[in-house]
Design an enzyme around this catalytic site. Sequence first.
Site, PDB file in Angstrom:
ATOM      1  N   TRP A  38       0.807  -1.162  -0.072  1.00 33.14           N
ATOM      2  CA  TRP A  38      -0.138  -0.059  -0.062  1.00 33.14           C
ATOM      3  C   TRP A  38       0.928   1.280   0.147  1.00 33.14           C
ATOM      4  O   TRP A  38       0.706   2.319  -0.661  1.00 33.14           O
ATOM      5  CB  TRP A  38      -0.693  -0.222   1.051  1.00 33.14           C
ATOM      6  CG  TRP A  38      -2.074   1.070   1.116  1.00 33.14           C
ATOM      7  CD1 TRP A  38      -2.469   1.512   2.276  1.00 33.14           C
ATOM      8  CD2 TRP A  38      -2.893   1.180   0.092  1.00 33.14           C
ATOM      9  NE1 TRP A  38      -3.609   2.327   1.834  1.00 33.14           N
ATOM     10  CE2 TRP A  38      -3.874   2.312   0.521  1.00 33.14           C
ATOM     11  CE3 TRP A  38      -2.738   1.088  -1.297  1.00 33.14           C
ATOM     12  CZ2 TRP A  38      -4.738   2.944  -0.248  1.00 33.14           C
ATOM     13  CZ3 TRP A  38      -3.787   1.705  -2.109  1.00 33.14           C
ATOM     14  CH2 TRP A  38      -4.723   2.744  -1.765  1.00 33.14           C
TER      15      TRP A  38
ATOM     16  N   TYR B 286       7.528  -5.353  -3.362  1.00 31.96           N
ATOM     17  CA  TYR B 286       6.214  -5.313  -3.324  1.00 31.96           C
ATOM     18  C   TYR B 286       5.876  -4.563  -4.646  1.00 31.96           C
ATOM     19  O   TYR B 286       6.528  -3.457  -4.791  1.00 31.96           O
ATOM     20  CB  TYR B 286       5.554  -4.598  -2.125  1.00 31.96           C
ATOM     21  CG  TYR B 286       6.013  -5.388  -0.784  1.00 31.96           C
ATOM     22  CD1 TYR B 286       5.082  -6.181  -0.303  1.00 31.96           C
ATOM     23  CD2 TYR B 286       7.128  -5.052  -0.272  1.00 31.96           C
ATOM     24  CE1 TYR B 286       5.287  -6.850   1.152  1.00 31.96           C
ATOM     25  CE2 TYR B 286       7.564  -5.595   1.143  1.00 31.96           C
ATOM     26  CZ  TYR B 286       6.588  -6.539   1.535  1.00 31.96           C
ATOM     27  OH  TYR B 286       6.737  -7.218   2.809  1.00 31.96           O
TER      28      TYR B 286
ATOM     29  N   LYS C  82      -5.691  -0.005   7.621  1.00 34.13           N
ATOM     30  CA  LYS C  82      -7.125  -0.408   7.949  1.00 34.13           C
ATOM     31  C   LYS C  82      -7.023  -1.471   9.026  1.00 34.13           C
ATOM     32  O   LYS C  82      -7.163  -2.544   8.708  1.00 34.13           O
ATOM     33  CB  LYS C  82      -7.662  -0.977   6.728  1.00 34.13           C
ATOM     34  CG  LYS C  82      -7.973   0.000   5.760  1.00 34.13           C
ATOM     35  CD  LYS C  82      -8.671  -0.293   4.524  1.00 34.13           C
ATOM     36  CE  LYS C  82      -8.872   0.993   3.539  1.00 34.13           C
ATOM     37  NZ  LYS C  82      -9.274   0.252   2.184  1.00 34.13           N
TER      38      LYS C  82
ATOM     39  N   ALA D 214      -3.845  -2.116  -3.836  1.00 30.62           N
ATOM     40  CA  ALA D 214      -2.568  -1.686  -4.296  1.00 30.62           C
ATOM     41  C   ALA D 214      -2.441  -2.081  -5.662  1.00 30.62           C
ATOM     42  O   ALA D 214      -1.414  -1.474  -6.610  1.00 30.62           O
ATOM     43  CB  ALA D 214      -1.331  -2.052  -3.345  1.00 30.62           C
TER      44      ALA D 214
ATOM     45  N   LYS E  22     -14.670  -4.731   7.933  1.00 19.96           N
ATOM     46  CA  LYS E  22     -14.744  -5.226   6.500  1.00 19.96           C
ATOM     47  C   LYS E  22     -13.605  -6.311   6.339  1.00 19.96           C
ATOM     48  O   LYS E  22     -13.770  -7.310   5.501  1.00 19.96           O
ATOM     49  CB  LYS E  22     -14.981  -4.363   5.340  1.00 19.96           C
ATOM     50  CG  LYS E  22     -13.454  -3.420   5.100  1.00 19.96           C
ATOM     51  CD  LYS E  22     -12.504  -3.852   4.271  1.00 19.96           C
ATOM     52  CE  LYS E  22     -11.242  -3.064   4.209  1.00 19.96           C
ATOM     53  NZ  LYS E  22     -10.197  -3.825   3.578  1.00 19.96           N
TER      54      LYS E  22
ATOM     55  N   SER F 290      -7.633  -9.727  -2.715  1.00 19.15           N
ATOM     56  CA  SER F 290      -7.853  -9.176  -0.956  1.00 19.15           C
ATOM     57  C   SER F 290      -7.022 -10.455  -0.364  1.00 19.15           C
ATOM     58  O   SER F 290      -7.080 -11.445  -0.448  1.00 19.15           O
ATOM     59  CB  SER F 290      -9.167  -9.394  -0.752  1.00 19.15           C
ATOM     60  OG  SER F 290      -9.233  -9.552   0.721  1.00 19.15           O
TER      61      SER F 290
ATOM     62  N   ASN G 218      -7.019 -10.483   3.118  1.00 16.90           N
ATOM     63  CA  ASN G 218      -7.827 -11.007   4.053  1.00 16.90           C
ATOM     64  C   ASN G 218      -8.672 -12.193   3.319  1.00 16.90           C
ATOM     65  O   ASN G 218      -8.770 -13.242   4.302  1.00 16.90           O
ATOM     66  CB  ASN G 218      -8.987 -10.116   4.706  1.00 16.90           C
ATOM     67  CG  ASN G 218      -8.026  -8.828   5.462  1.00 16.90           C
ATOM     68  OD1 ASN G 218      -7.589  -9.242   6.867  1.00 16.90           O
ATOM     69  ND2 ASN G 218      -7.831  -7.767   4.767  1.00 16.90           N
TER      70      ASN G 218
ATOM     71  N   ILE H 206       0.430  -8.970   4.861  1.00 18.31           N
ATOM     72  CA  ILE H 206      -0.227  -8.939   6.198  1.00 18.31           C
ATOM     73  C   ILE H 206      -1.854  -8.824   5.774  1.00 18.31           C
ATOM     74  O   ILE H 206      -2.569  -8.194   5.214  1.00 18.31           O
ATOM     75  CB  ILE H 206       0.113  -7.822   7.059  1.00 18.31           C
ATOM     76  CG1 ILE H 206       1.490  -7.973   7.449  1.00 18.31           C
ATOM     77  CG2 ILE H 206      -0.695  -7.573   8.332  1.00 18.31           C
ATOM     78  CD1 ILE H 206       1.938  -9.200   8.020  1.00 18.31           C
TER      79      ILE H 206
ATOM     80  N   GLU I 276      -4.943  -7.920   7.853  1.00 17.31           N
ATOM     81  CA  GLU I 276      -5.141  -7.219   9.080  1.00 17.31           C
ATOM     82  C   GLU I 276      -6.490  -7.808   9.869  1.00 17.31           C
ATOM     83  O   GLU I 276      -6.365  -7.652  10.969  1.00 17.31           O
ATOM     84  CB  GLU I 276      -5.522  -5.660   8.859  1.00 17.31           C
ATOM     85  CG  GLU I 276      -4.496  -4.806   8.277  1.00 17.31           C
ATOM     86  CD  GLU I 276      -3.666  -4.417   9.606  1.00 17.31           C
ATOM     87  OE1 GLU I 276      -4.004  -4.684  10.498  1.00 17.31           O
ATOM     88  OE2 GLU I 276      -2.890  -3.518   9.186  1.00 17.31           O
TER      89      GLU I 276
END
Length: 328
Positions: free
Chosen positions: A11, A48, A106, A140, A191, A254, A256, A279, A281
């Site tokens: 990000w 990244y 976030k 990103a 979210k 995503s 997550n 990561i 979150e």
Amino acid sequence: MKITVIGGGSWATAIVKILSEGNVHIKWWMRSIEDVEHIKKHHHNPNYLSSVEIHPSNVKPYTNLKEALRGTEWVILAVPAAFVTDAVKSLTESNLEDKKIISAIKGMIPENNQLITDFLADKYAVSHQNMGIIAGPCHAEEVALEKQSYLTIASPNIKLATEFADLMRCRFVKTSVLSDIYGVEYAAVMKNIVALACGITHGLGGGDNFQAVMVSNAMQEIKRVVDVIAPMERDLSASAYLGDLLVTAYSQFSRNRTFGNMIGRGYSVQAAQLEMNMIAEGYYAVKCIYEMMQKHAVEMPITDFAYQILYKNASLRKEFEVLKGKLK
Ligand SMILES: NC(=O)C1=CN([C@@H]2O[C@H](COP(=O)(O)OP(=O)(O)OC[C@H]3O[C@@H](n4cnc5c(N)ncnc54)[C@H](OP(=O)(O)O)[C@@H]3O)[C@@H](O)[C@H]2O)C=CC1
Ligand SMILES: O=C(CO)COP(=O)(O)O
């Protein structure tokens, strides 16, 4: 205009790319000296979004945070919440005095279930009037591809939000502003939990029909939680809330959802974290929100589902059945 970006991940790299479209000078802090040397030599972040070109004329990488902060007006924090305290531990209040600070994070600080803006206020005496957050549905990876994206800058100080929204607007990013900093920050935390839970149920064989019900129930769960911890009139259908829920729950990018999917397919938390190299979150957020909400009688079937699986080692199949029974 000088801006410091703190964080070397995806990000932060995307934000550096967006800001580089404008007439700004970016001082970019990351912890790894090897990464800084690589960027100076090759003009790309090695780990990244390595396709993104880093223009040496307006972006200077640093590993010394105090140096990176010297002479800048804006500071953007873009490390995962679990590492923020470590990332800024060398700083004192005076290093952040008179700076406008924007959190792109976030997540919540896991040790004390604190929002990033509250952490900055408590530990560094930053006024909420000098803070904002970057929100909205935006991966990103799509910024790297210059896909049209939309960001919302939230701050109780609308003048500050508007100034920063102007800096972040570019060929492929539109920006808008909101004053609801807490609501947007908590909704972004929630979210991630939902996307992670969607990943778990997908990994367990849940289909699109089930996910659609999960997401609509999630919107109600987010409303219940946010109404209790940050009550005010707000339109949760705005893209900073609903849009971010949708992109995180459905996107192939995503973290997550991907993390949850691995858990649903039987990976341990540690194995999923190792495999990801980025990561999620939501893993930390589940515990923060679960613990925070213990003192409130709020129905949170999706958070409970993820908590039982990630922190109580509960049976995936059994919890899936419980969740199926609770959703409407
Ligand atoms: N990725 C995205 O599309 C979006 C992310 N966000 C949010 O942005 C935040 C950052 O996430 P993202 O960039 O994706 O994370 P990544 O997983 O891509 O990168 C993590 C970064 O954190 C660094 N890091 C790890 N430990 C520490 C530490 N102790 N001190 C300093 N830095 C450390 C890593 O450094 P190293 O490489 O040296 O290990 C790496 O640069 C999160 O809150 C996320 O929710 C928000 C919107 C979109
Ligand atoms: O916040 C995001 C998109 O808006 C990023 O979500 P993930 O961390 O799940 O990739």
